[in-house]
Design an enzyme around this catalytic site. Structure first.
Site: not given
Ligand code: XLS
Ligand code: NI
Ligand code: NI
Length: 436
Positions: A101, A104, A232, A268, A271, A296, A307, A309, A339
């Site tokens: 991003h 970031d 996404e 993802e 998600h 992702d 989430d 991750d 991700d």
């Molecule tokens: C957040 C998203 C984010 C996207 C990019 O949950 O996964 O990381 O991949 O903005």
């Molecule tokens: Ni993501």
């Molecule tokens: Ni995410």
């Protein structure tokens, strides 16, 4: 510059018998699977926001991450140093791509102009490092969810000034992505939804979101950016409801607003599960619409409703992902972007290596298993035969649109009760386990 990971050499493939934790047991970049190199099948990416910026805080405690190269300030020099560290990490890991991003990589300034200057200063380093190492940008994106101005949405904010700010930010992020040769650009709408419907005009917000995406497509054309746009899906978090809630909702939105030819989906895993679907379901929905763009790669915790991750280590999951992906013809512009973040307890720099190595090995196994299942042919054959009644006779006429209810009634009156074969779910689950 001193190395950030002085004790870590380039991670090598040592095969499944190796006891060296800092080696690949299954991921062997140049090994051919189905006639294509593993690295070209998998196209791994490092997520800058997690790997370089996540402090590992949680709602109950401060960050724990030890990142000795990072002085914790918002200076440009620190941001540039971090960028170099990211490339050292990618080189040592043997990952070809990264994603970021705008906020970031470079700190947000007091004004848009200042933020843009900051971003350019870090993009200089990213560009030089890409040239030095041959690493590539899988996709860029803009952070339209962290700053307080976006607390009520960005492209779906009730405030036109906020919409304009978001547009200006995406314009710049798109230009930087283009400058860095990015192969794609992602829209993830963390705040594009609502906290309550009592204050929300949903129709108007959705129309605004569509306008926003059309403007992005127009600007890409204007600057000559030919990378792939992705949307996404995610159902919620941070919003109560996000408009891009799952693959089907995104596709419906894209179709309704004439955007199908311009955007694909970036799916993802975590998600998908938050949306109440499996990852495989989401991939197949996207693939059926010809819109499976990128992935992702992470995983959630079935016992935690958010989430989390986590890095993907479940071979059954990676097998399903790779089966869906191979069936859809593999990646073109997309890739497997990790991700994912290490756990708060895993605070040392070396944990970043363990995490990525595990994810890469898990996907290498998933790829090999999926390829073996495809070469074996029994699964495909079963599914094909399951629909055989549509290959000829009345079924073929149904598919071609040659018959209606009256002809089908006549068919039933003549032939009576159809013969229905077993679905054989357990047989097929056992079949897959032969390969896992
Ligand atoms: C957040 C998203 C984010 C996207 C990019 O949950 O996964 O990381 O991949 O903005
Ligand atoms: Ni993501
Ligand atoms: Ni995410």
């Amino acid at each position: 510059m001193n190395e950030a990971f002085p004790d870590i050499q380039k991670i090598q493939y040592e095969g499944p018998k190796s006891k060296n934790a800092l080696s690949f047991k299954h991921y062997n970049a140049d090994e051919l699977v189905g006639g294509k190199k593993m690295k070209d099948h998998l196209r791994f990416g490092v997520a800058y926001w997690h790997t370089m910026r996540n402090t590992l805080s949680d709602p109950f405690g401060v960050g724990t991450a030890q990142r000795p190269w990072d002085d914790g300030t918002d200076s440009i020099a620190n941001a540039q140093k971090r960028a170099r560290v990211c490339f050292e990490f990618m080189e040592k890991l043997g990952v070809d791509f990264y994603c970021f991003h705008d906020r970031d990589v470079a700190p947000e300034g007091k004004t848009l102009a200042e933020s843009n200057t900051n971003l350019d200063a870090v993009a200089d380093v990213l560009e030089a490092e890409q040239q030095r190492t041959g690493k590539k940008l899988l996709w860029g994106t803009a952070c339209l969810f962290a700053h307080p101005r976006y607390c009520q949405g960005a492209a779906t904010s009730p405030n036109a000034g906020v919409f304009a700010y978001a547009a200006a930010q995406v314009k710049k992020a798109l230009e930087v992505t283009h400058r860095l040769g990015g192969e794609g650009y992602v829209f993830w709408g963390g705040r594009e939804g609502y906290a309550t419907l009592w204050n929300t005009n949903m129709k108007r917000e959705l129309d605004h979101l569509a306008r926003f995406l059309h403007m992005a497509v127009d600007h890409a054309k204007k600057i000559g950016f030919t990378g792939q746009f992705y949307i996404e899906p995610k159902p919620r978090e941070p919003s109560t409801h996000q408009y891009d809630s799952d693959a089907a909702a995104c596709l419906n939105f894209l179709r309704e607003h004439g955007l199908m030819e311009h955007l694909k989906l970036n799916i993802e895993t975590n998600h998908a599960t938050l949306a109440g679907h499996t990852m495989r379901h989401e991939l197949e929905v996207a693939a059926a619409a010809g819109a499976l763009g990128s992935i992702d790669a992470n995983t959630g915790d079935e016992l935690i409703g958010w989430d989390t991750d986590q890095f993907p280590t479940n071979i059954y999951l990676t097998t399903q992902i790779m089966l869906a992906l191979l069936k859809a013809g593999g990646f073109t512009t997309g890739g497997l972007n990790f991700d994912a973040k290490v756990r708060r307890e895993s605070f040392e720099p070396v944990d970043l290596f363990h995490a990525h190595i595990g994810g890469m090995d898990a996907f290498a196994r998933g790829l090999k298993i999926a390829q073996a299942v495809i070469e074996d042919g029994r699964l495909d054959d079963f599914v094909k035969k399951r629909y055989a009644t549509f290959d000829s006779g009345i079924g073929a006429k149904i598919e071609k649109g040659e018959v209606g209810f009256a002809e089908l009634e006549a068919h039933v009156l003549q032939f009576g009760e159809p013969f229905l074969a077993s679905g054989r779910q357990e047989f097929l689950e056992n079949l897959i386990n032969e390969f896992v």
